[in-house]
Design a protein around this motif. Structure first.
Motif, PDB file in Angstrom:
ATOM      1  N   UNK A 130       0.823  -1.202   0.000  1.00 33.98           N
ATOM      2  CA  UNK A 130       0.000   0.000   0.000  1.00 33.98           C
ATOM      3  C   UNK A 130       0.863   1.260   0.000  1.00 33.98           C
ATOM      4  N   UNK A 131       1.801   1.282   0.936  1.00 32.82           N
ATOM      5  CA  UNK A 131       2.633   2.486   1.086  1.00 32.82           C
ATOM      6  C   UNK A 131       3.441   2.761  -0.181  1.00 32.82           C
ATOM      7  N   UNK A 132       3.912   1.701  -0.830  1.00 31.04           N
ATOM      8  CA  UNK A 132       4.687   1.851  -2.066  1.00 31.04           C
ATOM      9  C   UNK A 132       3.849   2.542  -3.151  1.00 31.04           C
ATOM     10  N   UNK A 133       2.583   2.153  -3.266  1.00 29.79           N
ATOM     11  CA  UNK A 133       1.699   2.757  -4.277  1.00 29.79           C
ATOM     12  C   UNK A 133       1.380   4.206  -3.939  1.00 29.79           C
ATOM     13  N   UNK A 134       1.190   4.502  -2.671  1.00 28.48           N
ATOM     14  CA  UNK A 134       0.891   5.882  -2.271  1.00 28.48           C
ATOM     15  C   UNK A 134       2.076   6.798  -2.546  1.00 28.48           C
ATOM     16  N   UNK A 135       3.278   6.324  -2.214  1.00 28.62           N
ATOM     17  CA  UNK A 135       4.486   7.133  -2.459  1.00 28.62           C
ATOM     18  C   UNK A 135       4.721   7.324  -3.952  1.00 28.62           C
ATOM     19  N   UNK A 167     -11.334  11.492   0.164  1.00 29.25           N
ATOM     20  CA  UNK A 167     -10.166  10.829   0.724  1.00 29.25           C
ATOM     21  C   UNK A 167     -10.556   9.389   1.010  1.00 29.25           C
ATOM     22  N   UNK A 168      -9.567   8.536   1.187  1.00 31.50           N
ATOM     23  CA  UNK A 168      -9.805   7.111   1.334  1.00 31.50           C
ATOM     24  C   UNK A 168      -9.182   6.629   2.638  1.00 31.50           C
ATOM     25  N   UNK A 169      -9.884   5.752   3.315  1.00 27.93           N
ATOM     26  CA  UNK A 169      -9.330   5.067   4.485  1.00 27.93           C
ATOM     27  C   UNK A 169      -9.323   3.586   4.167  1.00 27.93           C
ATOM     28  N   UNK A 170      -8.173   2.958   4.319  1.00 30.07           N
ATOM     29  CA  UNK A 170      -8.039   1.543   4.021  1.00 30.07           C
ATOM     30  C   UNK A 170      -7.376   0.851   5.211  1.00 30.07           C
ATOM     31  N   UNK A 171      -7.955  -0.250   5.629  1.00 31.92           N
ATOM     32  CA  UNK A 171      -7.403  -1.037   6.731  1.00 31.92           C
ATOM     33  C   UNK A 171      -6.748  -2.274   6.140  1.00 31.92           C
ATOM     34  N   UNK A 209      -9.537   3.314  -6.033  1.00 32.72           N
ATOM     35  CA  UNK A 209      -9.561   3.364  -4.570  1.00 32.72           C
ATOM     36  C   UNK A 209      -8.118   3.371  -4.089  1.00 32.72           C
ATOM     37  N   UNK A 210      -7.305   2.462  -4.650  1.00 37.56           N
ATOM     38  CA  UNK A 210      -5.869   2.447  -4.389  1.00 37.56           C
ATOM     39  C   UNK A 210      -5.173   2.416  -5.743  1.00 37.56           C
ATOM     40  N   UNK A 211      -4.564   3.529  -6.158  1.00 40.65           N
ATOM     41  CA  UNK A 211      -3.961   3.583  -7.494  1.00 40.65           C
ATOM     42  C   UNK A 211      -2.737   2.686  -7.618  1.00 40.65           C
ATOM     43  N   UNK A 212      -2.538   2.153  -8.833  1.00 36.25           N
ATOM     44  CA  UNK A 212      -1.343   1.348  -9.055  1.00 36.25           C
ATOM     45  C   UNK A 212      -0.114   2.246  -9.119  1.00 36.25           C
ATOM     46  N   UNK A 213       1.050   1.646  -9.176  1.00 39.32           N
ATOM     47  CA  UNK A 213       2.309   2.390  -9.132  1.00 39.32           C
ATOM     48  C   UNK A 213       2.435   3.347 -10.315  1.00 39.32           C
ATOM     49  N   UNK A 214       1.900   2.960 -11.475  1.00 36.07           N
ATOM     50  CA  UNK A 214       2.008   3.774 -12.690  1.00 36.07           C
ATOM     51  C   UNK A 214       0.740   4.569 -12.976  1.00 36.07           C
ATOM     52  N   UNK A 254      -4.406  -1.464 -10.501  1.00 37.57           N
ATOM     53  CA  UNK A 254      -5.201  -0.442  -9.860  1.00 37.57           C
ATOM     54  C   UNK A 254      -6.368  -1.094  -9.121  1.00 37.57           C
ATOM     55  N   UNK A 255      -6.595  -0.765  -7.866  1.00 34.36           N
ATOM     56  CA  UNK A 255      -7.728  -1.311  -7.131  1.00 34.36           C
ATOM     57  C   UNK A 255      -8.857  -0.300  -7.219  1.00 34.36           C
TER      58      UNK A 255
END
Length: 141
Positions: free
Chosen positions: A1-6, A61-65, A105-110, A137-138
């Motif tokens: 998750x963190x890798x995709x956000x960064x 904004x998104x909250x993901x657990x 919801x959670x973007x892919x790295x690209x 991409x999620x």
């Protein structure tokens, strides 16, 4: 998750929550919103301008657990959505929220500006490898 956000330069905060105590309480999320708001400024979130005190008004904004660690504390991520599906228009129709979630919801790295991801999502790819699916991409579509 963190890798995709960064990789997508999305502002985010993270916290831990004891999963066996049930869902996090409102106070938990309120603190995360306050922390996320502290990371925003005009250069990283130009649409809020001088109205940072009003965030998250008209902002998605998104909250993901992340519950992949069995028996341990869950990692909770709260982050701004990518620019192509972040700002809620003043004249929105109810379907806007479904559409923005379908975008990502959670973007892919690209993911970038989201155009390539939308084109890829509209293709019907039946031959997908496990690695491609993990890096995809999620979204809710």
């Amino acid at each position: 998750l963190e890798k995709k956000l960064k990789a997508n330069n999305l502002k985010y905060v993270t916290s831990e929550h004891e999963s066996k105590t049930g869902a996090p309480k409102t106070r938990f999320y309120a603190q995360m919103i306050k922390d996320l708001k502290g990371k925003l400024d005009k250069t990283t979130y130009p649409s809020i301008g001088d109205k940072t005190l009003q965030y998250p008004h008209r902002s998605r904004f998104v909250t993901m657990i992340d519950r992949r660690k069995k028996g341990k504390k869950d990692n909770v991520f709260m982050y701004t959505a990518p620019g192509n599906c972040r700002d809620i228009p003043t004249d929105f129709v109810p379907e806007w929220f479904v559409s923005s979630s379908k975008s990502t919801i959670l973007p892919n790295v690209d993911y970038g500006d989201g155009q390539n991801a939308l084109e890829e999502a509209n293709k019907n790819n039946k031959d997908e490898s496990k690695e491609k699916l993990q890096n995809s991409n999620i979204n809710s579509g």
